[in-house]
Design a protein around this motif. Structure first.
Motif, PDB file in Angstrom:
ATOM      1  N   VAL A 185       2.779   9.698  13.547  1.00 44.27           N
ATOM      2  CA  VAL A 185       1.499   9.022  13.735  1.00 44.27           C
ATOM      3  C   VAL A 185       0.454   9.549  12.754  1.00 44.27           C
ATOM      4  O   VAL A 185      -0.260   8.775  12.100  1.00 44.27           O
ATOM      5  N   ILE A 186       0.374  10.873  12.606  1.00 41.42           N
ATOM      6  CA  ILE A 186      -0.599  11.469  11.684  1.00 41.42           C
ATOM      7  C   ILE A 186      -0.306  11.058  10.249  1.00 41.42           C
ATOM      8  O   ILE A 186      -1.211  10.699   9.496  1.00 41.42           O
ATOM      9  N   ALA A 187       0.954  11.095   9.850  1.00 40.11           N
ATOM     10  CA  ALA A 187       1.320  10.700   8.488  1.00 40.11           C
ATOM     11  C   ALA A 187       0.988   9.229   8.244  1.00 40.11           C
ATOM     12  O   ALA A 187       0.500   8.866   7.168  1.00 40.11           O
ATOM     13  N   PHE A 188       1.233   8.372   9.214  1.00 36.94           N
ATOM     14  CA  PHE A 188       0.923   6.955   9.075  1.00 36.94           C
ATOM     15  C   PHE A 188      -0.586   6.743   8.871  1.00 36.94           C
ATOM     16  O   PHE A 188      -1.004   5.955   8.016  1.00 36.94           O
ATOM     17  N   ILE A 189      -1.399   7.471   9.638  1.00 36.51           N
ATOM     18  CA  ILE A 189      -2.855   7.350   9.498  1.00 36.51           C
ATOM     19  C   ILE A 189      -3.311   7.807   8.115  1.00 36.51           C
ATOM     20  O   ILE A 189      -4.129   7.152   7.464  1.00 36.51           O
ATOM     21  N   ILE A 190      -2.764   8.925   7.637  1.00 40.35           N
ATOM     22  CA  ILE A 190      -3.142   9.441   6.320  1.00 40.35           C
ATOM     23  C   ILE A 190      -2.730   8.480   5.214  1.00 40.35           C
ATOM     24  O   ILE A 190      -3.497   8.203   4.292  1.00 40.35           O
ATOM     25  N   VAL A 191      -1.512   7.965   5.292  1.00 44.44           N
ATOM     26  CA  VAL A 191      -1.023   7.035   4.267  1.00 44.44           C
ATOM     27  C   VAL A 191      -1.870   5.765   4.245  1.00 44.44           C
ATOM     28  O   VAL A 191      -2.209   5.250   3.180  1.00 44.44           O
ATOM     29  N   GLU A 192      -2.225   5.253   5.416  1.00 44.30           N
ATOM     30  CA  GLU A 192      -3.052   4.053   5.483  1.00 44.30           C
ATOM     31  C   GLU A 192      -4.467   4.315   4.961  1.00 44.30           C
ATOM     32  O   GLU A 192      -5.026   3.497   4.237  1.00 44.30           O
ATOM     33  N   TYR A 193      -5.035   5.433   5.325  1.00 43.35           N
ATOM     34  CA  TYR A 193      -6.410   5.742   4.943  1.00 43.35           C
ATOM     35  C   TYR A 193      -6.559   5.918   3.431  1.00 43.35           C
ATOM     36  O   TYR A 193      -7.509   5.435   2.833  1.00 43.35           O
ATOM     37  N   TYR A 194      -5.625   6.623   2.815  1.00 43.07           N
ATOM     38  CA  TYR A 194      -5.710   6.885   1.375  1.00 43.07           C
ATOM     39  C   TYR A 194      -4.950   5.867   0.528  1.00 43.07           C
ATOM     40  O   TYR A 194      -4.867   6.013  -0.679  1.00 43.07           O
ATOM     41  N   ASP A 195      -4.377   4.862   1.163  1.00 41.94           N
ATOM     42  CA  ASP A 195      -3.656   3.783   0.471  1.00 41.94           C
ATOM     43  C   ASP A 195      -2.602   4.340  -0.495  1.00 41.94           C
ATOM     44  O   ASP A 195      -2.562   4.017  -1.681  1.00 41.94           O
ATOM     45  N   LEU A 196      -1.742   5.206   0.040  1.00 43.76           N
ATOM     46  CA  LEU A 196      -0.699   5.854  -0.759  1.00 43.76           C
ATOM     47  C   LEU A 196       0.590   5.033  -0.733  1.00 43.76           C
ATOM     48  O   LEU A 196       0.763   4.144   0.094  1.00 43.76           O
ATOM     49  N   ASN A 197       1.502   5.373  -1.626  1.00 39.23           N
ATOM     50  CA  ASN A 197       2.827   4.767  -1.630  1.00 39.23           C
ATOM     51  C   ASN A 197       3.530   5.166  -0.320  1.00 39.23           C
ATOM     52  O   ASN A 197       3.659   6.342  -0.020  1.00 39.23           O
ATOM     53  N   TYR A 198       3.987   4.192   0.436  1.00 40.92           N
ATOM     54  CA  TYR A 198       4.509   4.456   1.770  1.00 40.92           C
ATOM     55  C   TYR A 198       5.729   5.355   1.807  1.00 40.92           C
ATOM     56  O   TYR A 198       5.750   6.342   2.523  1.00 40.92           O
TER      57      TYR A 198
END
Length: 97
Positions: free
Chosen positions: A55-68
């Motif tokens: 869940v935390i990783a998903f939030i970080i990836v979404e927030y910073y618009d990183l490569n999934y």
């Protein structure tokens, strides 16, 4: 670190993690042969530890618009290890007669 109630022998981190992550195996004291099992609290804690990093990783990836794929995997593994090591302090066991 957790200790045996009978002889005060310390259980290793490896022994505790292996027991928790491989089906809640019983822990045997290497010194006095006492047997301990996981409490219900441990099962809930391990379940939360499994879900929280994702869940935390998903939030970080979404927030910073990183490569999934790469970012999500690296963040999940790093958070999983960190949270697992911190939670070792809170594991509880009961002696089996």
């Amino acid at each position: 670190m957790k200790k045996c109630a009978s002889c005060n022998n310390q259980f290793s981190i490896k022994q505790l993690l292996r027991s928790a992550w491989l089906g809640y195996e019983k822990i045997n004291c290497q010194h006095c042969e006492a047997i301990y099992e996981h409490s219900f609290f441990n099962r809930v804690l391990v379940s939360l530890i499994s879900i929280m990093p994702i869940v935390i990783a998903f939030i970080i990836v979404e927030y910073y618009d990183l490569n999934y794929s790469i970012s999500f995997m690296l963040l999940s593994v790093a958070l999983f290890i960190l949270i697992a090591l911190i939670s070792m302090r809170y594991l509880k066991f009961r002696r089996v007669d």
